[in-house]
Design a protein around this motif. Structure first.
Motif, mmCIF file in Angstrom:
data_model
loop_
_atom_site.group_PDB
_atom_site.id
_atom_site.type_symbol
_atom_site.label_atom_id
_atom_site.label_comp_id
_atom_site.label_asym_id
_atom_site.label_seq_id
_atom_site.Cartn_x
_atom_site.Cartn_y
_atom_site.Cartn_z
ATOM 1 N N CYS A 179 0.815 -1.216 0.000
ATOM 2 C CA CYS A 179 0.000 0.000 0.000
ATOM 3 C C CYS A 179 0.846 1.262 0.000
ATOM 4 N N ASP A 180 0.414 2.206 -0.810
ATOM 5 C CA ASP A 180 0.984 3.543 -0.776
ATOM 6 C C ASP A 180 0.082 4.445 0.056
ATOM 7 N N LEU A 181 0.665 5.521 0.544
ATOM 8 C CA LEU A 181 -0.071 6.558 1.263
ATOM 9 C C LEU A 181 -1.426 6.845 0.614
ATOM 10 N N GLY A 182 -2.466 6.787 1.426
ATOM 11 C CA GLY A 182 -3.793 7.132 0.902
ATOM 12 C C GLY A 182 -4.546 5.969 0.287
ATOM 13 N N ASP A 183 -3.893 4.811 0.138
ATOM 14 C CA ASP A 183 -4.596 3.634 -0.403
ATOM 15 C C ASP A 183 -5.644 3.127 0.586
ATOM 16 N N TRP A 184 -6.582 2.352 0.055
ATOM 17 C CA TRP A 184 -7.616 1.718 0.874
ATOM 18 C C TRP A 184 -7.276 0.249 1.070
ATOM 19 N N LEU A 207 -11.633 0.118 4.935
ATOM 20 C CA LEU A 207 -13.046 -0.086 4.608
ATOM 21 C C LEU A 207 -13.487 -1.445 5.155
ATOM 22 N N GLY A 208 -14.533 -1.430 5.968
ATOM 23 C CA GLY A 208 -15.047 -2.668 6.543
ATOM 24 C C GLY A 208 -16.007 -3.365 5.586
ATOM 25 N N PRO A 234 -7.645 4.893 -5.472
ATOM 26 C CA PRO A 234 -7.571 3.671 -6.279
ATOM 27 C C PRO A 234 -8.392 2.548 -5.643
ATOM 28 N N LYS A 235 -8.973 1.707 -6.474
ATOM 29 C CA LYS A 235 -9.726 0.546 -5.993
ATOM 30 C C LYS A 235 -8.841 -0.314 -5.091
#
Lengths: 561, 561
Positions: A179-184, A207-208, A234-235
């Motif tokens: 994961c990069d900064l800001g990813d979900w 995200l739950g 990003p998804k």
């Protein structure tokens, strides 16, 4: 079945070359895999899922390569690794605990004794206390690799195992790798707060995904990914799950559920982090079968994502914290070699390697004293102990908890009982049903129950600590565990909890001060102690730190919830 | 002097409250500081130096607060910390090494024996193998805090010490605390490749500051910061240094130099990371003084940046790798409480805590067996051992190395001798003096010497591995250490190195194949082995991995160079 596989391991060991010794010996699980051929495929490529930080990192095995080359009498003026003659410990002797489950259904392992002395054995203090390789010392990695294959039989060719500095460290690195900064990242709607803190610390979004009694719902996973709005970022490319004896809900995903989720992951090209610290704690081992007990225990273990995986899209994390001891800070992970390589590089530039002292303890116990059979026997022993504890706790729940307020599931695996408290009939709730304060009142009630329990002398965990999103109004959960307290006090603990819950509900119904109060008043009620009829203790001043941790899962210390 | 301070520690301990026990006990070095008042100031605020990631992180001590509150017979159904009855080790017994320096100049410590049994002592296996607090167990942190104060006497009020999972882990976290992606950090022009790899891994830029025989040059530091071009990125806010027995150059900054650098840091508001793993290895302890030997040893220790620091701008990292053993993966750090708090939070969401097994080993040896005096005695013993080794190596250099090619400094502290090889008269160099290939030829020559040494059976470290920037043409360095090889082989190792260097130079002068070759040819010379007249071994095929590590410091495995 087990005996045949143990024979395979034995025969592989007998024909293998001696393990490398010395300082930071290079090693790889590929040396220790029993099945060396006959795989139908290798893992997919995962480059597109690696973070920018991770793409920038590359493993070097040059130092280890360098070591093997040159005259046999090479003298090193190269690396500044102090000569072991300057390690101040001469020997360490360990004794294993005697244990007896009282049923004698399966062979007990005698008390163990293990010695690590300089020069006395190959893997001695001069090796274990020296620099270690990121993947672990070969003596420990060999055992762990064999164990992983024995339990999970990975299906694709280039699977690999390496040690970790504990699963929290491994989660931290895994998130940084993917994961990069800001990813979900996707997680179960209620999950381990430590994983959430780690993600938030790296400024990731969480995200739950909704759950039912079988765990994470594949349909909701599909829905969230199919309808993903790229303007939010990003998804998501990673899902983090605790599939067995889930923390906090205690649910274990069925095999069908796992297959459905795996299919969904394939469809959306989702990478799976399988965090499975409770895997071995089976709370209901069938005894009326014709199988030998250990075979039966192994058959009943959940089908892991690792064992379902054909694409190399699963990184499985195993922990020693719940099966050996948390102080080791040493676990292991298994995934495709591309991912394990990224992990090794991240290790080289941070933790370097797990503690040699911890590895020595693991080796002496697992390999030298117990062997694979003894280890499985220990895991069975723990399972039986924990199933007694679970039964005691559940019986106490049935006896002492008000059935109109409390509901709970009975876990098949793990350490947790997840309770739902029916607060929708609570007067404070009813009075506010049309109010904007309703959500706050749900948290208030949770906090009051938690505090009341504490006054009665029982510590529980608040459900909201584990919630990814806002908790729905009217839903209050508590998580209770039966593994921490002395077993003979479990019944008393639940009795106290029942009394605390009754007191809280009685108070609200009967007390003259039961009008709805603002959140601030609830957090620090000045005259509460005086009006509380049944409380066994006083409630403190407005600045009392007891009221400090009622607000948000963020404010919980992580690492052991 | 020492005796008075030891008496202060003893008296502080005698009046202190018992140390907390149990699972992950909250602790802080502030409980263990001897000097509790009389400081003239607190540390500056450092918020402006924290990275975005770090500003996002906050320590929570709520769980520890929670533990202390409520009825004394509280039963926990809260955190899932397994009951210690399920830890499979029953006891661990350690024996310390006997050591004798042969001079009897100071009291020797007898062989030590230490036991850690369940229930036998307060800090037993049920505590040490349980979850640990990020700052370390209080039993270990107390000793380390006392030691830090004994040696460095920090001058500002809110200094704090905590344990680390080794200095590489601490460097990783420190860079993340202070630096955002793309930031620049300042380091000595030659420095520890592990620190560079860690920085590069986080995608930081590294700028080397020039050095002389006293270490990093404050004037160059000033120049680089005064003339900083903001179009290259934000002006650097952090300098990473190894001030004592520097790796690789072996130089120790004088007190005057340290003061000048500290002044410069104050002027440019630069935060200092003081990485000091070689601090205790004094290679020349004065014996003809009236001081007791331990006092003399302490007086001669360098003045650390921590002890000079008045603003809380120094984070000092201490390592156990070079004084106890690298396998512990446990060191300590000291800085102002703001920074230590950031570090503890970063620890909670990654490594959690150092290994309990390692901490137990440290406690049993340092506190229970040795005490402060015994620890200092051990450090003196190591210093004397290493000074013998250094003297042996330097004598061999004088005897066996060609003085027209090799020059070296004699280190006062640490483990390294830094050699400069005069290759400017090397025919290959002279022939290319006007060529564009000159720089590459410098690296080629370094590689050839390195490989030649390996053929002769001696492993050294290439100077270019430690260079931050491109190496100037005509400068070839080697780093040699006297701590790794058996002492009786040091002379032979240097003899081999001398022969290798002579061979390499002779070969170039005499060989018919000495025409300048392209880099590619040098990296994989097909017929090299056949024409090498003096080489004691063969040189392998073009794909031989021996040729893989000649190119760039990036390609070196880190963690122990």
């Amino acid at each position: 079945m087990l005996q045949q596989r143990l024979a395979d391991i034995k025969s592989k060991r007998e024909t293998a070359r001696p393990l490398p010794l010395g300082s930071a010996p290079f090693t790889s699980s590929s040396h220790f895999k029993i099945r060396q051929s006959g795989y139908t495929n290798k893992a997919n490529r995962w480059d597109h899922r690696f973070s920018l930080e991770s793409r920038n990192q590359h493993v070097s095995s040059l130092k280890s390569a360098a070591r093997a080359i040159g005259p046999s009498d090479m003298i090193s003026l190269g690396t500044a690794r102090p000569s072991p003659q300057y390690f101040p410990w001469k020997s360490i002797v360990m004794h294993g605990q005697e244990y007896n489950d009282g049923t004698s259904n399966y062979p007990l392992i005698p008390p163990t004794s293990a010695v690590g002395c300089k020069g006395e054995e190959a893997y001695d203090l001069s090796v274990a206390l020296n620099y270690g390789y990121a993947a672990g010392f070969p003596q420990v990695l060999r055992f762990v690799t064999e164990h992983v294959e024995l339990i999970h039989s990975p299906q694709y060719e280039d699977w690999e195992t390496c040690l970790t500095c504990g699963s929290t460290s491994a989660i931290d690195m895994a998130f940084r790798i993917f994961c990069d900064l800001g990813d979900w990242i996707l997680v179960e709607a209620h999950t381990y707060p430590g994983a959430m803190s780690t993600a938030k610390s790296q400024r990731l979004h969480i995200l739950g995904v909704d759950m039912d009694d079988d765990g994470l719902l594949p349909d909701d996973l599909d829905l969230k990914l199919r309808t993903w709005d790229e303007s939010d970022g990003p998804k998501p490319g990673v899902v983090y799950m605790i599939p067995s004896g889930q923390n906090p809900t205690g649910v274990t995903q069925s095999t069908e559920r796992r297959k459905a989720i795996y299919r969904m992951a394939e469809q959306h090209d989702l990478y799976i982090i399988e965090d499975d610290p409770y895997y071995y704690h089976q709370l209901q081992i069938a005894t009326n079968t014709t199988q030998p007990p250990m075979d039966q225990y192994l058959i009943q273990l959940p089908v892991s994502y690792l064992s379902l995986d054909t694409s190399g899209r699963v990184l499985r994390l195993d922990s020693t914290s719940k099966i050996l001891s948390p102080g080791l800070r040493c676990g292991w992970m298994t995934g495709c070699s591309q991912v394990v390589e990224k992990f090794l590089h991240a290790t080289e530039v941070s933790t370097s390697a797990p503690s040699g002292a911890s590895q020595l303890m693991m080796y002496k116990l697992l390999d030298e004293s117990w062997g694979h059979e003894g280890f499985i026997n220990w895991l069975m022993y723990l399972s039986i102990q924990y199933s007694h504890r679970r039964d005691t706790l559940i019986r106490a729940c049935e006896r002492y908890l008000p059935s109109d307020i409390c509901q709970w599931g009975v876990p098949d695996i793990g350490m947790f009982v997840w309770m739902r408290l029916n607060v929708q009939n609570h007067p404070r709730f009813v009075e506010n049903i049309d109010s904007e304060r309703l959500e706050g009142i749900g948290l208030d009630l949770e906090n009051r129950i938690y505090e009341q329990a504490r006054q009665y002398g029982v510590l529980v965990s608040k459900g909201s600590w584990f919630a990814v999103d806002r908790v729905a109004p009217g839903v209050v959960h508590l998580r209770v565990t039966f593994v921490a307290a002395p077993e003979h006090l479990l019944e008393q603990a639940i009795e106290r909890l029942g009394n605390a819950i009754r007191t809280e509900f009685t108070y609200v119904i009967e007390s003259p001060a039961c009008h709805p109060v603002s959140r601030q008043e609830t957090a620090a009620p000045r005259d509460w102690p005086k009006t509380l009829p049944l409380s066994p203790g006083s409630c403190g001043s407005p600045t009392d730190s007891r009221f400090a941790d009622c607000r948000h899962p963020d404010s919980v210390t992580t690492g052991s919830l």
